[in-house]
Design a protein around this motif. Sequence first.
Motif, PDB file in Angstrom:
ATOM      1  N   TYR A 577      48.857 -45.688  47.851  1.00  0.00           N
ATOM      2  CA  TYR A 577      49.203 -46.572  46.753  1.00  0.00           C
ATOM      3  C   TYR A 577      49.310 -45.754  45.464  1.00  0.00           C
ATOM      4  CZ  TYR A 577      47.645 -50.347  49.877  1.00  0.00           C
ATOM      5  OH  TYR A 577      47.474 -51.196  50.942  1.00  0.00           O
ATOM      6  N   SER A 578      50.066 -46.316  44.548  1.00  0.00           N
ATOM      7  CA  SER A 578      50.136 -45.768  43.201  1.00  0.00           C
ATOM      8  C   SER A 578      49.369 -46.688  42.262  1.00  0.00           C
ATOM      9  CB  SER A 578      51.598 -45.644  42.743  1.00  0.00           C
ATOM     10  OG  SER A 578      51.666 -45.208  41.400  1.00  0.00           O
ATOM     11  N   LEU A 579      48.468 -46.077  41.460  1.00  0.00           N
ATOM     12  CA  LEU A 579      47.668 -46.842  40.511  1.00  0.00           C
ATOM     13  C   LEU A 579      48.354 -46.791  39.150  1.00  0.00           C
ATOM     14  CD1 LEU A 579      44.155 -45.485  41.556  1.00  0.00           C
ATOM     15  CD2 LEU A 579      45.086 -47.747  42.049  1.00  0.00           C
ATOM     16  N   VAL A 580      48.744 -47.962  38.670  1.00  0.00           N
ATOM     17  CA  VAL A 580      49.475 -48.056  37.410  1.00  0.00           C
ATOM     18  C   VAL A 580      48.693 -48.968  36.475  1.00  0.00           C
ATOM     19  CG1 VAL A 580      51.649 -48.675  36.283  1.00  0.00           C
ATOM     20  CG2 VAL A 580      51.662 -47.736  38.612  1.00  0.00           C
ATOM     21  N   MET A 581      48.331 -48.449  35.315  1.00  0.00           N
ATOM     22  CA  MET A 581      47.610 -49.252  34.329  1.00  0.00           C
ATOM     23  C   MET A 581      48.595 -50.034  33.486  1.00  0.00           C
ATOM     24  SD  MET A 581      44.633 -46.602  33.036  1.00  0.00           S
ATOM     25  CE  MET A 581      43.981 -47.889  31.971  1.00  0.00           C
ATOM     26  N   GLN A 582      48.323 -51.305  33.325  1.00  0.00           N
ATOM     27  CA  GLN A 582      49.167 -52.164  32.508  1.00  0.00           C
ATOM     28  C   GLN A 582      48.871 -51.926  31.027  1.00  0.00           C
ATOM     29  OE1 GLN A 582      48.629 -56.214  33.690  1.00  0.00           O
ATOM     30  NE2 GLN A 582      49.321 -55.878  35.802  1.00  0.00           N
ATOM     31  N   GLN A 583      49.911 -51.752  30.264  1.00  0.00           N
ATOM     32  CA  GLN A 583      49.746 -51.512  28.843  1.00  0.00           C
ATOM     33  C   GLN A 583      49.299 -52.793  28.143  1.00  0.00           C
ATOM     34  OE1 GLN A 583      53.380 -49.951  27.275  1.00  0.00           O
ATOM     35  NE2 GLN A 583      53.267 -48.035  28.460  1.00  0.00           N
ATOM     36  N   GLY A 584      48.305 -52.618  27.280  1.00  0.00           N
ATOM     37  CA  GLY A 584      47.806 -53.750  26.518  1.00  0.00           C
ATOM     38  C   GLY A 584      46.780 -54.590  27.223  1.00  0.00           C
ATOM     39  N   SER A 585      46.378 -54.209  28.429  1.00  0.00           N
ATOM     40  CA  SER A 585      45.374 -54.987  29.156  1.00  0.00           C
ATOM     41  C   SER A 585      44.554 -54.047  30.012  1.00  0.00           C
ATOM     42  CB  SER A 585      46.033 -56.064  30.030  1.00  0.00           C
ATOM     43  OG  SER A 585      46.831 -55.463  31.029  1.00  0.00           O
ATOM     44  N   ASN A 586      43.485 -54.600  30.589  1.00  0.00           N
ATOM     45  CA  ASN A 586      42.605 -53.821  31.443  1.00  0.00           C
ATOM     46  C   ASN A 586      42.962 -53.931  32.921  1.00  0.00           C
ATOM     47  OD1 ASN A 586      41.029 -52.903  29.302  1.00  0.00           O
ATOM     48  ND2 ASN A 586      39.723 -54.734  29.360  1.00  0.00           N
ATOM     49  N   ASN A 587      44.102 -54.472  33.221  1.00  0.00           N
ATOM     50  CA  ASN A 587      44.482 -54.675  34.609  1.00  0.00           C
ATOM     51  C   ASN A 587      45.157 -53.432  35.173  1.00  0.00           C
ATOM     52  OD1 ASN A 587      43.547 -57.310  34.432  1.00  0.00           O
ATOM     53  ND2 ASN A 587      45.542 -58.080  33.748  1.00  0.00           N
ATOM     54  N   VAL A 588      45.035 -53.277  36.495  1.00  0.00           N
ATOM     55  CA  VAL A 588      45.638 -52.166  37.223  1.00  0.00           C
ATOM     56  C   VAL A 588      46.481 -52.739  38.343  1.00  0.00           C
ATOM     57  CG1 VAL A 588      45.196 -50.109  38.605  1.00  0.00           C
ATOM     58  CG2 VAL A 588      43.725 -50.636  36.674  1.00  0.00           C
ATOM     59  N   ASP A 589      47.686 -52.218  38.492  1.00  0.00           N
ATOM     60  CA  ASP A 589      48.575 -52.648  39.561  1.00  0.00           C
ATOM     61  C   ASP A 589      48.561 -51.636  40.695  1.00  0.00           C
ATOM     62  OD1 ASP A 589      49.298 -54.896  38.181  1.00  0.00           O
ATOM     63  OD2 ASP A 589      51.037 -53.940  37.226  1.00  0.00           O
TER      64      ASP A 589
END
Length: 1420
Positions: A577-589
């Motif tokens: 998987y690729s871990l991508v941090m969402q800009q402006g929030s603490n969520n990770v996709d």
Amino acid sequence: MYYPVGWPRVLKLPRRLLSIRQVVNNRDKLLYAVLSDDSLSIWFCTPCLPIVTHRRDAHNVEQVGSNLLVQWRPDSSMLVVATSKGHLLFYGLSVSSDFKGLYEQQDSPSPNLRRESAELYVKEVIPALMLTPDFAVDVSAGIAGIVCIRDELMVSTTKGHVLRYRWDGSMNRDYCLDLRRVPFCIDQQVSKAEPITDDITFISEIEYSPLVGGFAAVLNDGRAAFLTAYSLQFDPNQVQGIWAQGLEDATCAALNHKHRLIAFGRKNSQCIVYCVDEVTGGLEVSHQVVLSSKDFPGAPGAVTCMRWTPDGCALAVAWQGGGISLWSTFGSLLMCSLAWDHGLNAPMSRMRVSSMDWASEGYQLWMVEKAEPQNRLLQMDMVKSPQTVNPCMSQHGQVHLQGDDRLLVHLGDSRAKAYKPSVSPVSVDASPQSAPDSAAFTASKQWVVVTIPHTYSSTNWPIRYSAVDAEGQNVAIAGRTGFAHYSLLHRKWKLFGNETQEKDFVVTGGILWWHSYIILGCYNLVQSRDEIRIYPKETRLADNFAKIEKADAQVLILNSFRDRLVTFCSDSLITIYSLVMQQGSNNVDLVHLQAIDINALCVHPACVVSITLTCLRTESCVGNKREQAESLIVNVSGRLLLVQQVCASPEGENSSTTLCTPTVLASCVESVWMPMKSKRDKPHLTEALWLYCGAHGMRVWLPLFPRDGDKAHTFMNKRIMLPFQLRIYPLAILFEDAIILGAENDTVLYSSDSSSYFSLPFCLIQRTSQVYLHQILRQLIRRNLGSHAWEIARSCTNLPYFPHALELLLHEVLEEEATSKGPIPDALLPSVVAFIREFPVYLQTVVQCARKTEVALWPYLFSAAGKPKELFQHCLQKEQLETAASYLLILQNLEPSVVSRQYATLLLDTALQHNKWELAKDLVRFLRAIDPNDVELPRQPMLAASKYGMAQSPPVSPHEEDLSLVLGTLQVARSRTYSATAAAVNTAKVPDATSNSNPGTSSPHPKKTEVLLRSSSSVGEASNHNTAAGVAGSGGPGTSRTRKKSAPSGRRDSTSSSAAAEDFFIDTILQRHACRLLTDKRLRDLGQFAAHLDFHLVTWLSSERHQAARVDDFVEALRHLHQDFSWPYPAGAINFQTKKRPIARKFSTQGYPPLPSQATTRKTSGSGSSGRSFPASPSVEDRLKLLTLDILKGNHGRVHDSGYISNTSTNPIPPSWGQNVSTDSSMHTVEARLQPHRGHGGSFLSEESSSYMGEERDNVDEQVQSPGWATTPEGEHFPQDHSSGRVPAREEVQLRYLLQLFVEAGCLEWALVLSILLRDAMAVLRTIFAARTADQSIEVVRRLKDGLEALMSWSNTQCLGYRGFMMAIQNQIQVLSKILSSAPRVSAENVATPAVVVQHADESNIRKFLGVLSLRRFTF
């Protein structure tokens, strides 16, 4: 990776359990069956409590026999017990519905006795079990072994059969085995197989593993075999036996499921471990478990029991003679109880274990110990490395261990502190900025103990997974359900607010940190599905803040690489998987990238030990993006595979990758480490793959970078596998620092009473470390890859232990080759020496290695490193004096004594020039220890009795002349006791070399070459003299020679001419250097010289007072003292900004006036100015007028000839040159002190003074004439900040001590200068009074008078701070003038030097002289 901790607990058993035979746990590791001769008990694991016990009566025991073995049903609903008379007793185990729990907790009705803390409640529900005997089965033969296979029992009998019983008591006759019908061979490819033909052979012990695919069988005759079949049904027609070759004394067996290993215990206290060859199907030896003589010098007996941990990472072994041990998967020793501290009862205190089993997660080891009068049940707590169940933790440099309810954390990432740890206390309250490099974490051997909160551990015991983030600031743990995390900085736990959400999932695939997020693979109990969850650290623990991704199968392993997440599931799929941090929030996709099926690479998903994503490759892929070309490193049952990916279409969005054929990198691999980042300055160490292979040692897959423009070796591989051994078990690797971190056990015995529960040792754990740099360098040099070794060493030269690594490299090669019994065709030592010669620490490395090696190996070492003489000369050229001193010890054993004495003399002269006092002291002792009779005979290093060859130091004289100035107490007045022998030698037998020398002895420093030449010639003369004496006294060739124990000079036999010449030779060197120091006015160095070398300063000064101790320029001498002792100028000095002039010696010239040139005369003229004007400051005169000279008087002692008040003690304590001292009122001294005037004015000496002082003084001018403030003599610089600074206490002690020495030696000129520097009027008066004695020449008195006049002029024109004091003592000029005009004196050449310089004056005159100054004050 498994370490015992604390005391082994002795469980209290009922008295009816007389003889415990076996302890066995169920599949869940929560219930234990304890079997005795006539009873069966069920225990709960935690809390450790007995639940139910069934005991058979005596009639039943006599009828069916006593209990032998016990076995659990897989679902824990039944147990079976095998008896000694061939019966199987089946018991049913059920939970009583009448009780919710076995123990009901009730509070007291009294409010004061109620439990207010949740920790006082046991939240774990202990089930109320009922154990009932169901039925018995007669086997009709003796039972030797029993094992459970799925829903059936395999029972081996003494008649050579293996019977299969169902749990309902019926026999499965179609699948019973007869050893006489089973073919046995060495592998499965051999067509010819032979069965066992005799009737007395049977299987004494049998173990089963579904992942290995068969049974491990131990026969009663000592042979061992592996029973396998083509199907898991084990059809008797398909079963085949594979012999364990070379094994004839097997006693027991144990199977490792994950690594597919078969271990057999032997009668010779060893264990041999086999693995199944996938090609032939035979058993090949993986490794052997052998207890070395270092761990235990004897044989503890036959192996009685072996058990693998639940995760298969450690093997527990017990011996018949007593003792247990823990070994890693592939044979590395972790712990051995035979090395514990058992006190005086060591042979009696060994644990003789007959049966043992592991608890849940391996945190406890249950053991049955044979003891008198009855056996005991022991429980030993363990901690383990998290890498055993969570392999992703190998990427970090932190070391931490996990227990069932606590963590032991040691965050060590500093190379210097990890290599040389201290024992400072640990603090977890460090600031966030300094947390990763905090000295509290890295410098201590102690552990940060993080206790799991009772709120979580009470219902989720035990801890299954733990992880520490890369910065070492946070810890996450996962137990039976849910998880929690802890901040090491704030010391706070964060738990789920909703306990229901915590109970809804179970962590199954590990836990890891990615930045500030916690990633875990879990199973959702509510929705019955597998998931990947990501929780942010900053928010509260709740499911609504989590990122939840569904998984197709149970997650077994988690790992990460940069921004990639790797998962391995039970369907044998590796998902990236690729871990991508969402800009402006603490969520990770989570972005799914790739899925790889490795079903063909592993027998079962449970055999996969670890999976790592890396950018390492066997060959470069030109034109491919590194992000799309990561490789997979898979550890399958200890076999490490590299699966490389190649980008098929790197261009465009639809890029695809293909997998290359897997490459086997290594076998028997336990742990894998890989750096997260590559460093340009250390590419070899930060781009290597590190493997640990148990007994096979460490291996590193090192990259080889070709040099620029080097095309000659294009055929060479890009990487190379280098093996080397370790003395510790590695837990973490500091890649950039070339250090391996680990842990080891230690024990403490608190009680020797065998009846006490504390008689067993208490187990401790401490962190260890080991440098591995020299191992890599050695392997590269052995393979003729010296250029790559040089590049690695060059990148590590900044490490503080780099010289030690080179020393280890040289030492190991030397020990191996020099002790080899056969010839070495390709010796490695010359190449290693040539390699170390490229570094500046070559000389130090060679001599340190030689001193730590046997003398017999020195010739082989120096045949490659060079002659010791040449190495010694190189040390002198490079001014490495301490290293040169070490070579003297080598020369003493390899060369004649005359050579070692010659080189010691050269080194002594050089050490004195560089102020290496401790080294010079050792060299003097070394020279005195050389036997004159042993000068010309050569050394035989092979027969040297001493390793270092250095004689013991001579005893130190307790007399007062031997007192050093390094003691930190002010003792001004003292009574000096002279050594009669020393004085006789120095005055009668030893002529004064300085007095007969040319005037050049008073000149500044001679050149270094001249000093060495003079030393060499002196050595040659003394050597010839000693040689003649030695040969004359040898007594012929048949005389036996022994080395005499030398004594200090002055105590040797005066009849020995060679000894006297040796003493004269050494004393001449010391006297010459003392003369040089005194000529250069370096009194501080002179004091240190005399203190460290026990130089008789007073005796020597007495002989030099008219030569080296004379003072021609008092002003220059006073300035030298100010700079030498950092002594502040008195208040009133003015800061003149002029150019500083250089001086002969490198003093710290900041804030002190420079010395004038050699052309400066005693009387300084006032001509010349700096060109700057300063306003007049009448405040100086006003302050001087307010000062009075107060003569303090001490009344606790008597006045000696030196004029100082002495204590009652006869051993004065000289001052210290190394520590700060403070003077107090307890020191009884006569002190001259300037104080503010509190009374009316008056003269310095009243009309009632004695005629001596009244006649010789002039009237003091009432008006003090101030010099011109606008003009100042050129060349003076008085710092403003130091002119009024506080007088340093330590320097004052040293100056007063030197003052007393000069007064006692009769060196009145230096005594006067020191008295003026200290502004001690009484000392000045005593000095002038001493000038009246008959042993002082006219020249001395004249120089005293001229010096006072010069200082008077200097204070009036250049240094106004001294003006007030000089005005107070200016009448002493008239006293000296009267002495000069009195009776004629003899010249200095005709004055004989007495043994005691200071004459004892008439007591009445001293009393009269001191009474004149009593309570008199003079007002300016």
